[in-house]
Write a protein that holds these residues in place. Sequence first.
Motif, mmCIF file in Angstrom:
data_model
loop_
_atom_site.group_PDB
_atom_site.id
_atom_site.type_symbol
_atom_site.label_atom_id
_atom_site.label_comp_id
_atom_site.label_asym_id
_atom_site.label_seq_id
_atom_site.Cartn_x
_atom_site.Cartn_y
_atom_site.Cartn_z
ATOM 1 N N ALA A 95 0.838 -1.205 0.000
ATOM 2 C CA ALA A 95 0.000 0.000 0.000
ATOM 3 C C ALA A 95 0.869 1.249 0.000
ATOM 4 O O ALA A 95 0.589 2.211 -0.731
ATOM 5 C CB ALA A 95 -0.931 0.001 1.214
ATOM 6 N N GLY A 96 1.922 1.248 0.782
ATOM 7 C CA GLY A 96 2.822 2.400 0.804
ATOM 8 C C GLY A 96 3.529 2.607 -0.518
ATOM 9 O O GLY A 96 3.678 3.745 -0.995
ATOM 10 N N ILE A 97 3.962 1.529 -1.145
ATOM 11 C CA ILE A 97 4.607 1.637 -2.456
ATOM 12 C C ILE A 97 3.609 2.139 -3.485
ATOM 13 O O ILE A 97 3.936 2.965 -4.339
ATOM 14 C CB ILE A 97 5.208 0.275 -2.869
ATOM 15 C CG1 ILE A 97 6.385 -0.060 -1.961
ATOM 16 C CG2 ILE A 97 5.636 0.287 -4.330
ATOM 17 C CD1 ILE A 97 6.907 -1.475 -2.122
ATOM 18 N N GLY A 98 2.367 1.669 -3.402
ATOM 19 C CA GLY A 98 1.331 2.124 -4.331
ATOM 20 C C GLY A 98 1.051 3.606 -4.198
ATOM 21 O O GLY A 98 0.801 4.296 -5.185
ATOM 22 N N LEU A 99 1.095 4.125 -2.977
ATOM 23 C CA LEU A 99 0.877 5.558 -2.776
ATOM 24 C C LEU A 99 1.953 6.384 -3.464
ATOM 25 O O LEU A 99 1.689 7.476 -3.967
ATOM 26 C CB LEU A 99 0.859 5.889 -1.281
ATOM 27 C CG LEU A 99 -0.430 5.567 -0.555
ATOM 28 C CD1 LEU A 99 -0.264 5.786 0.935
ATOM 29 C CD2 LEU A 99 -1.565 6.414 -1.085
ATOM 30 N N VAL A 100 3.155 5.875 -3.502
ATOM 31 C CA VAL A 100 4.256 6.608 -4.117
ATOM 32 C C VAL A 100 4.275 6.417 -5.629
ATOM 33 O O VAL A 100 4.543 7.350 -6.385
ATOM 34 C CB VAL A 100 5.601 6.157 -3.501
ATOM 35 C CG1 VAL A 100 6.769 6.792 -4.204
ATOM 36 C CG2 VAL A 100 5.635 6.475 -2.023
ATOM 37 N N ARG A 101 3.963 5.219 -6.099
ATOM 38 C CA ARG A 101 4.144 4.888 -7.505
ATOM 39 C C ARG A 101 2.951 5.189 -8.415
ATOM 40 O O ARG A 101 3.131 5.433 -9.600
ATOM 41 C CB ARG A 101 4.476 3.390 -7.641
ATOM 42 C CG ARG A 101 5.749 2.949 -6.990
ATOM 43 C CD ARG A 101 6.950 3.401 -7.752
ATOM 44 N NE ARG A 101 6.821 3.081 -9.145
ATOM 45 C CZ ARG A 101 7.721 2.494 -9.873
ATOM 46 N NH1 ARG A 101 8.843 2.137 -9.339
ATOM 47 N NH2 ARG A 101 7.528 2.265 -11.155
ATOM 48 N N PHE A 102 1.736 5.137 -7.900
ATOM 49 C CA PHE A 102 0.570 5.319 -8.760
ATOM 50 C C PHE A 102 0.437 6.769 -9.195
ATOM 51 O O PHE A 102 0.749 7.687 -8.442
ATOM 52 C CB PHE A 102 -0.696 4.839 -8.069
ATOM 53 C CG PHE A 102 -0.819 3.333 -8.012
ATOM 54 C CD1 PHE A 102 -0.262 2.533 -8.976
ATOM 55 C CD2 PHE A 102 -1.512 2.731 -6.986
ATOM 56 C CE1 PHE A 102 -0.381 1.158 -8.929
ATOM 57 C CE2 PHE A 102 -1.636 1.366 -6.917
ATOM 58 C CZ PHE A 102 -1.070 0.575 -7.895
ATOM 59 N N PRO A 103 -0.084 6.997 -10.405
ATOM 60 C CA PRO A 103 -0.035 8.333 -10.994
ATOM 61 C C PRO A 103 -1.142 9.299 -10.597
ATOM 62 O O PRO A 103 -0.931 10.501 -10.626
ATOM 63 C CB PRO A 103 -0.116 8.053 -12.498
ATOM 64 C CG PRO A 103 -0.907 6.796 -12.596
ATOM 65 C CD PRO A 103 -0.519 5.992 -11.379
ATOM 66 N N ASP A 104 -2.332 8.819 -10.254
ATOM 67 C CA ASP A 104 -3.427 9.761 -10.033
ATOM 68 C C ASP A 104 -4.156 9.485 -8.719
ATOM 69 O O ASP A 104 -3.854 8.542 -8.008
ATOM 70 C CB ASP A 104 -4.412 9.743 -11.208
ATOM 71 C CG ASP A 104 -5.054 8.388 -11.424
ATOM 72 O OD1 ASP A 104 -4.589 7.414 -10.834
ATOM 73 O OD2 ASP A 104 -6.017 8.310 -12.195
ATOM 74 N N VAL A 105 -5.114 10.344 -8.428
ATOM 75 C CA VAL A 105 -5.805 10.309 -7.143
ATOM 76 C C VAL A 105 -6.544 8.996 -6.927
ATOM 77 O O VAL A 105 -6.466 8.395 -5.853
ATOM 78 C CB VAL A 105 -6.790 11.496 -7.037
ATOM 79 C CG1 VAL A 105 -7.626 11.393 -5.776
ATOM 80 C CG2 VAL A 105 -6.055 12.803 -7.081
#
Length: 117
Positions: A20-30
Amino acid sequence: MIDILAGTCLILGSLLALVAGIGLVRFPDVLTRMHAATKPQTLGILLVLLGLALRVEDRSTLTVIGVAAVFQLVTAPVSAHMLGRAALRAGHIDRTRLTRDDLSDESGESGESGESA
């Protein structure tokens, strides 16, 4: 046996929280970041709480763990929903990338909806 099950829950929950933490950093939009912040993070915390509950013997501590789990299940989806609506209304979401837009104008148009004919 309980120790192995508790350890497995703790490790899997921690890995989901890491994802989840990696996804918060890597994903592009809200919207995709919101998904990463709620889905795996909620399951990760519940698994960590389950692993902790398997190791604890005190009833008062189990009550606190149960209350924490209930609050996590209630608050995470509601806050993500409200954050998504606010981001959509503030114009921070590209509506052309949506497959379905139930919050478009009230005339019934759903923009680039994925409804099949």
